[in-house]
Design an enzyme around this catalytic site. Structure first.
Site, PDB file in Angstrom:
ATOM      1  N   ARG A  16      46.542  46.385  54.779  1.00 34.44           N
ATOM      2  CA  ARG A  16      47.475  46.337  53.642  1.00 34.44           C
ATOM      3  C   ARG A  16      48.722  45.517  53.954  1.00 34.44           C
ATOM      4  O   ARG A  16      49.056  45.278  55.109  1.00 34.44           O
ATOM      5  CB  ARG A  16      47.905  47.760  53.268  1.00 34.44           C
ATOM      6  N   TYR A  50      49.580  56.505  58.504  1.00 35.75           N
ATOM      7  CA  TYR A  50      49.095  55.469  57.597  1.00 35.75           C
ATOM      8  C   TYR A  50      49.343  55.755  56.121  1.00 35.75           C
ATOM      9  O   TYR A  50      49.033  56.835  55.610  1.00 35.75           O
ATOM     10  CB  TYR A  50      47.586  55.248  57.796  1.00 35.75           C
ATOM     11  N   ASP A  79      50.541  50.475  40.798  1.00 35.79           N
ATOM     12  CA  ASP A  79      49.812  51.640  41.329  1.00 35.79           C
ATOM     13  C   ASP A  79      50.106  52.953  40.605  1.00 35.79           C
ATOM     14  O   ASP A  79      49.215  53.773  40.472  1.00 35.79           O
ATOM     15  CB  ASP A  79      50.123  51.794  42.822  1.00 35.79           C
ATOM     16  N   HIS A  84      47.824  57.329  38.049  1.00 38.35           N
ATOM     17  CA  HIS A  84      47.444  56.281  39.003  1.00 38.35           C
ATOM     18  C   HIS A  84      47.174  55.003  38.207  1.00 38.35           C
ATOM     19  O   HIS A  84      46.025  54.601  38.048  1.00 38.35           O
ATOM     20  CB  HIS A  84      46.192  56.742  39.760  1.00 38.35           C
ATOM     21  N   ARG A 101      43.602  56.752  53.617  1.00 37.12           N
ATOM     22  CA  ARG A 101      43.873  58.120  53.176  1.00 37.12           C
ATOM     23  C   ARG A 101      42.771  59.061  53.635  1.00 37.12           C
ATOM     24  O   ARG A 101      41.606  58.713  53.714  1.00 37.12           O
ATOM     25  CB  ARG A 101      43.959  58.186  51.640  1.00 37.12           C
ATOM     26  N   ARG A 147      34.376  51.109  39.320  1.00 40.01           N
ATOM     27  CA  ARG A 147      33.450  50.188  39.948  1.00 40.01           C
ATOM     28  C   ARG A 147      32.049  50.708  39.642  1.00 40.01           C
ATOM     29  O   ARG A 147      31.564  51.618  40.313  1.00 40.01           O
ATOM     30  CB  ARG A 147      33.700  50.241  41.459  1.00 40.01           C
ATOM     31  N   CYS A 154      40.100  49.365  43.378  1.00 35.30           N
ATOM     32  CA  CYS A 154      39.280  48.867  42.256  1.00 35.30           C
ATOM     33  C   CYS A 154      39.986  47.840  41.387  1.00 35.30           C
ATOM     34  O   CYS A 154      39.573  47.588  40.255  1.00 35.30           O
ATOM     35  CB  CYS A 154      38.763  50.031  41.425  1.00 35.30           C
ATOM     36  N   GLY A 155      41.071  47.262  41.876  1.00 36.73           N
ATOM     37  CA  GLY A 155      41.607  46.090  41.182  1.00 36.73           C
ATOM     38  C   GLY A 155      42.932  46.227  40.456  1.00 36.73           C
ATOM     39  O   GLY A 155      43.274  45.346  39.664  1.00 36.73           O
ATOM     40  N   THR A 207      46.181  46.146  41.736  1.00 37.67           N
ATOM     41  CA  THR A 207      47.147  45.142  42.191  1.00 37.67           C
ATOM     42  C   THR A 207      46.738  43.763  41.696  1.00 37.67           C
ATOM     43  O   THR A 207      47.579  42.974  41.254  1.00 37.67           O
ATOM     44  CB  THR A 207      47.246  45.154  43.731  1.00 37.67           C
ATOM     45  N   ASN A 208      45.440  43.474  41.741  1.00 40.97           N
ATOM     46  CA  ASN A 208      44.965  42.164  41.284  1.00 40.97           C
ATOM     47  C   ASN A 208      45.228  41.947  39.796  1.00 40.97           C
ATOM     48  O   ASN A 208      45.656  40.867  39.396  1.00 40.97           O
ATOM     49  CB  ASN A 208      43.480  41.994  41.605  1.00 40.97           C
ATOM     50  N   GLY A 255      49.204  56.297  52.332  1.00 35.90           N
ATOM     51  CA  GLY A 255      49.325  57.471  51.483  1.00 35.90           C
ATOM     52  C   GLY A 255      49.433  58.789  52.239  1.00 35.90           C
ATOM     53  O   GLY A 255      49.901  59.786  51.680  1.00 35.90           O
ATOM     54  N   ASN A 297      40.615  48.145  54.780  1.00 34.29           N
ATOM     55  CA  ASN A 297      41.753  48.707  54.044  1.00 34.29           C
ATOM     56  C   ASN A 297      43.087  48.197  54.608  1.00 34.29           C
ATOM     57  O   ASN A 297      44.116  48.844  54.484  1.00 34.29           O
ATOM     58  CB  ASN A 297      41.711  50.242  54.083  1.00 34.29           C
ATOM     59  N   LYS A 346      51.674  58.747  47.065  1.00 37.45           N
ATOM     60  CA  LYS A 346      50.647  59.625  46.476  1.00 37.45           C
ATOM     61  C   LYS A 346      51.074  61.092  46.473  1.00 37.45           C
ATOM     62  O   LYS A 346      50.797  61.825  45.520  1.00 37.45           O
ATOM     63  CB  LYS A 346      49.330  59.469  47.228  1.00 37.45           C
ATOM     64  N   SER A 374      41.256  53.906  43.550  1.00 36.72           N
ATOM     65  CA  SER A 374      41.745  53.188  44.728  1.00 36.72           C
ATOM     66  C   SER A 374      40.799  52.049  45.094  1.00 36.72           C
ATOM     67  O   SER A 374      39.588  52.230  45.132  1.00 36.72           O
ATOM     68  CB  SER A 374      41.855  54.145  45.910  1.00 36.72           C
ATOM     69  N   GLU A 387      39.310  35.729  35.010  1.00 30.78           N
ATOM     70  CA  GLU A 387      38.523  35.870  33.775  1.00 30.78           C
ATOM     71  C   GLU A 387      38.892  37.164  33.037  1.00 30.78           C
ATOM     72  O   GLU A 387      38.690  37.276  31.829  1.00 30.78           O
ATOM     73  CB  GLU A 387      37.025  35.866  34.096  1.00 30.78           C
ATOM     74  N   ASN A 388      39.425  38.136  33.771  1.00 33.04           N
ATOM     75  CA  ASN A 388      39.800  39.399  33.131  1.00 33.04           C
ATOM     76  C   ASN A 388      40.856  39.194  32.049  1.00 33.04           C
ATOM     77  O   ASN A 388      41.031  40.039  31.168  1.00 33.04           O
ATOM     78  CB  ASN A 388      40.294  40.406  34.174  1.00 33.04           C
TER      79      ASN A 388
HETATM   80  P1  GTP Z   1      44.805  50.790  45.595  1.00 29.31           P
HETATM   81  O1  GTP Z   1      46.011  50.103  46.142  1.00 29.31           O
HETATM   82  O2  GTP Z   1      43.942  51.371  46.666  1.00 29.31           O
HETATM   83  O3  GTP Z   1      45.130  51.802  44.544  1.00 29.31           O
HETATM   84  O4  GTP Z   1      43.836  49.656  44.981  1.00 29.31           O
HETATM   85  P2  GTP Z   1      43.930  48.669  43.724  1.00 29.31           P
HETATM   86  O5  GTP Z   1      43.332  49.338  42.538  1.00 29.31           O
HETATM   87  O6  GTP Z   1      45.295  48.111  43.573  1.00 29.31           O
HETATM   88  O7  GTP Z   1      42.906  47.514  44.150  1.00 29.31           O
HETATM   89  P3  GTP Z   1      43.127  45.952  44.478  1.00 29.31           P
HETATM   90  O8  GTP Z   1      43.676  45.181  43.320  1.00 29.31           O
HETATM   91  O9  GTP Z   1      43.863  45.841  45.750  1.00 29.31           O
HETATM   92  O10 GTP Z   1      41.615  45.445  44.668  1.00 29.31           O
HETATM   93  C1  GTP Z   1      40.772  45.985  45.603  1.00 29.31           C
HETATM   94  C2  GTP Z   1      39.585  45.120  45.839  1.00 29.31           C
HETATM   95  O11 GTP Z   1      38.907  44.827  44.637  1.00 29.31           O
HETATM   96  C3  GTP Z   1      39.961  43.783  46.481  1.00 29.31           C
HETATM   97  O12 GTP Z   1      39.089  43.529  47.539  1.00 29.31           O
HETATM   98  C4  GTP Z   1      39.772  42.798  45.376  1.00 29.31           C
HETATM   99  O13 GTP Z   1      39.402  41.552  45.878  1.00 29.31           O
HETATM  100  C5  GTP Z   1      38.679  43.426  44.501  1.00 29.31           C
HETATM  101  N1  GTP Z   1      38.829  43.045  43.076  1.00 29.31           N
HETATM  102  C6  GTP Z   1      39.952  43.087  42.335  1.00 29.31           C
HETATM  103  N2  GTP Z   1      39.743  42.624  41.081  1.00 29.31           N
HETATM  104  C7  GTP Z   1      38.444  42.286  41.021  1.00 29.31           C
HETATM  105  C8  GTP Z   1      37.604  41.739  39.980  1.00 29.31           C
HETATM  106  O14 GTP Z   1      38.024  41.472  38.855  1.00 29.31           O
HETATM  107  N3  GTP Z   1      36.292  41.527  40.300  1.00 29.31           N
HETATM  108  C9  GTP Z   1      35.789  41.817  41.530  1.00 29.31           C
HETATM  109  N4  GTP Z   1      34.499  41.580  41.747  1.00 29.31           N
HETATM  110  N5  GTP Z   1      36.551  42.309  42.529  1.00 29.31           N
HETATM  111  C10 GTP Z   1      37.854  42.552  42.285  1.00 29.31           C
HETATM  112  C1  SPV Z   2      45.278  54.314  47.187  1.00 23.79           C
HETATM  113  O1  SPV Z   2      44.503  54.722  48.069  1.00 23.79           O
HETATM  114  O2  SPV Z   2      45.071  54.504  45.973  1.00 23.79           O
HETATM  115  C2  SPV Z   2      46.474  53.521  47.569  1.00 23.79           C
HETATM  116  C3  SPV Z   2      46.769  53.326  48.986  1.00 23.79           C
HETATM  117  O3  SPV Z   2      47.191  53.048  46.706  1.00 23.79           O
HETATM  118  S1  SPV Z   2      47.514  54.691  49.774  1.00 23.79           S
HETATM  119  O4  SPV Z   2      48.971  54.545  49.656  1.00 23.79           O
HETATM  120  O5  SPV Z   2      47.148  54.656  51.199  1.00 23.79           O
HETATM  121  O6  SPV Z   2      47.099  55.910  49.166  1.00 23.79           O
HETATM  122 MN    MN Z   3      46.463  53.574  44.627  1.00 23.75          MN
END
Ligand code: GTP
Ligand code: SPV
Ligand code: MN
Length: 586
Positions: free
Chosen positions: A376, A208, A284, A237, A69, A407, A261-262, A264-265, A210, A374, A217, A259, A502-503
């Protein structure tokens, strides 16, 4: 364009953009699986996509200047500058339109102009909304097919007169006769412009994420946040998850992390705690509204995931790995010699003979990453192995807790519960986070990112804070609000908290708090888990939950300075709340 666009308005909108951009032909995308397969074939012929060994999966490589973005060239063009606030870049609408008309003039020559009618949100939901994206990128059409509901059904609704958000996108590279195309067309001039009053989006030069998938977005956050303010709802968000405890009780949480910061995870977390279950509604974006029963309900406006590949592995995120086993589009990942994908973090050791995201043989000894940070994947939510049964429920899911997390290598503890709604809104407003590769710019820099919405709030953030405060009215049953931080580090710069699976312990603690099963300790910044009640050993507890009062006082002083940029629009209630916290710390 009027904000209530009708069928004839759609026809004239398409005609207006066709006349301006002068494409070779116009195709209305019908959203069928067959049309999607046809698109993929074309994209392979054009070398935009390369087929992978994974079933029905493909790899795209962007140009090196088009990987994330672009906040610097993202504009909100409301008539009055104050309406967009210091959190946005502003341009006078008429002036911006002049610039856009000159850029878009003839920009689609030699290309197909696709018209994508789409819906954001489940069919029949009072919160779902319609959009039309016009684009000269078949790659964008393929991604929109996975991320939204495209085709005849939303088109019909629009033809019957339902309002929609109009978006036009061009990669900004016309093809004059005889000129050969490149795999990833784009333009060095890039701009993403939003017109909230007209419900319009114009995006030029980038293909690309967003910047180009306008439903995400641009619509579902920037335009929708403004619509939500007017309608008394929310466009955030945030991920949405359903959690079931060992007694079989289910609750839904929403969580806003900036963005990268975790989200999706966490949304696809494998909850390994015995008896507990986690299911995913969205990763998201959340659209939310209070219903007559007084509770807050959420829908996920998206139909797919556009997630970060690097860092994803079988060990830490097995559900994500399973989800992308097939039917997935990958962008800017590395390629193995047997035509599969790889990225940093997928395995401890990289495989031999990798092709990097530039399409070149990767030199293992070089400092360059094989996959773009980044990089994807795009995949339909139907592939999600833990999709919540209510993910397409038009009535939404009731939200009991809202989490805010950034973060932060220091200061904020693993989890804190806000005393009340006001305290929670201050938590959201106070969010700061280290920048990630999701947006172009310096990675690691700490910046304010209130509610994880800094790049996405389509109006003045001062008014946005006030809107959040205004939701606490009448006999509403407000969700409890929490701040979380998975990213605290020790003196040696190592993460204190293992994170990921662990979360689940934090989610379980929050759930038990809502059940009234866990006591908490009062601190100046909110409520913390009792040491005995949180399942980590003693010294780790101290490291995760210690409160540095001096550092907090410095943070408050700094926050005051930051909030001052919103002037009169910054709500007095939040100022008072900040002062109260300061007093508690002194
Ligand atoms: P956007 O799609 O950009 O909105 O991002 P998002 O918030 O969905 O982030 P995503 O879950 O893709 O995680 C982004 C990065 O953070 C990845 O490299 C993960 O490996 C890392 N990450 C996710 N969860 C954790 C966690 O609990 N601890 C740590 N240290 N890193 C994490
Ligand atoms: C973000 O940046 O928060 C995303 C990826 O989810 S994008 O669709 O490129 O904005
Ligand atoms: Mn996002």
């Amino acid at each position: 364009m009027p904000s209530n666009k009708t069928d004839s308005a759609l026809a004239s909108y398409i005609e207006k953009i066709r006349e301006l951009t002068k494409p070779e032909s116009v195709v209305v995308f019908d959203g069928t699986p067959l049309a999607y397969q046809e698109l993929l074939k074309e994209l392979v012929l054009k070398k935009t996509l390369e087929p992978l060994s994974r079933e029905n999966s493909f790899l795209a490589r962007s140009t090196p200047d088009d990987v994330a973005r672009l906040e610097e060239v993202t504009f909100i063009c409301s008539k009055v500058r104050e309406e967009v606030g210091p959190n946005n870049r502003w341009q006078e609408p008429t002036k911006m339109k002049e610039e856009l008309y000159s850029r878009f003039n003839g920009c689609m020559q030699g290309r197909v102009m696709y018209v994508i009618p789409y819906r954001m949100g489940p069919k029949g939901s009072p919160l779902s909304k319609l959009g039309v994206e016009i684009t000269d990128s078949a790659y964008v059409v393929a991604n929109m097919y996975l991320m939204t509901t495209t085709g005849k059904e939303p088109l019909l609704a629009i033809e019957e007169g339902a309002p929609y958000v109009a978006g036009v996108h061009s990669v900004g590279r016309s093809l004059l006769s005889g000129e050969e195309d490149v795999p990833w067309p784009s333009n060095s001039y890039k701009v993403i412009a939003h017109f909230p009053e007209e419900r319009e989006i114009w995006s030029f030069g980038s293909g690309y994420g967003g910047n180009a998938l306008l439903g995400k977005k641009c619509f579902a956050l920037r335009i929708a946040s403004k619509m939500a303010e007017e309608e008394g709802s929310l466009a955030e968000h945030m991920l949405i998850i359903g959690i079931t405890n060992p007694k079989g009780k289910k609750r839904y949480f929403a969580a806003a992390f900036p963005s990268g910061c975790g989200k999706t995870n966490l949304a696809l977390l494998q909850m390994d705690l015995p008896g507990w279950k986690l299911e995913c509604v969205g990763d998201d974006i959340a659209w939310m509204w209070f219903k007559e029963d007084g509770r807050l309900y959420a829908i996920n406006p998206e139909q797919g995931f556009f997630g970060i590949a690097p860092g994803t592995s079988m060990a830490i995120s097995p559900h994500i790995m399973k989800m992308i086993e097939k039917d997935t589009l990958f962008t800017n990942v590395a390629e193995t010699k047997d035509k599969d994908v790889w990225w940093e973090g997928m395995t401890k050791e990289p495989p031999e003979d990798l092709i990097d995201w530039h399409g070149k043989r990767w030199d293992k000894s070089s400092k360059e990453a094989a996959a773009q940070p980044n990089a994807r994947f795009t995949v339909s939510k139907t592939r999600c192995p833990i999709l919540d049964p209510n993910s397409d429920n038009p009535h939404g899911v009731p939200i009991d807790a809202i989490l805010f997390g950034g973060r932060r290598s220091s200061l904020t503890p693993l989890v804190v519960e806000a005393r009340d709604w006001r305290g929670g809104v201050l938590m959201g407003a106070s969010l700061s986070s280290e920048k990630t590769a999701a947006a172009v710019g310096k990675v690691g820099e700490l910046r304010h990112d209130p509610f994880a919405m800094l790049p996405f709030c389509g109006y003045n953030m001062g008014d946005y804070f006030a809107h959040w405060l205004s939701l606490a009215k009448g006999s509403r049953i407000l969700p409890k609000i929490y701040s979380v931080n998975w990213f605290r580090k020790d003196e040696d710069g190592r993460f204190i908290w293992p994170g990921y699976k662990e979360n689940a312990k934090v989610l379980a603690w929050i759930f038990e708090r809502l059940e009234g099963e866990k006591e908490a300790i009062e601190t100046p910044i909110g409520l913390l888990p009792k040491k005995e009640a949180f399942p980590v050993e003693g010294s780790l507890y101290e490291k995760l939950f210690s409160i540095d009062k001096k550092a907090y006082l410095r943070e408050i002083a700094e926050l005051r300075e930051y909030f001052a940029i919103f002037g009169e629009r910054f709500p007095r209630e939040l100022e008072e709340e900040l002062t109260l916290m300061e007093k508690r710390l002194l």
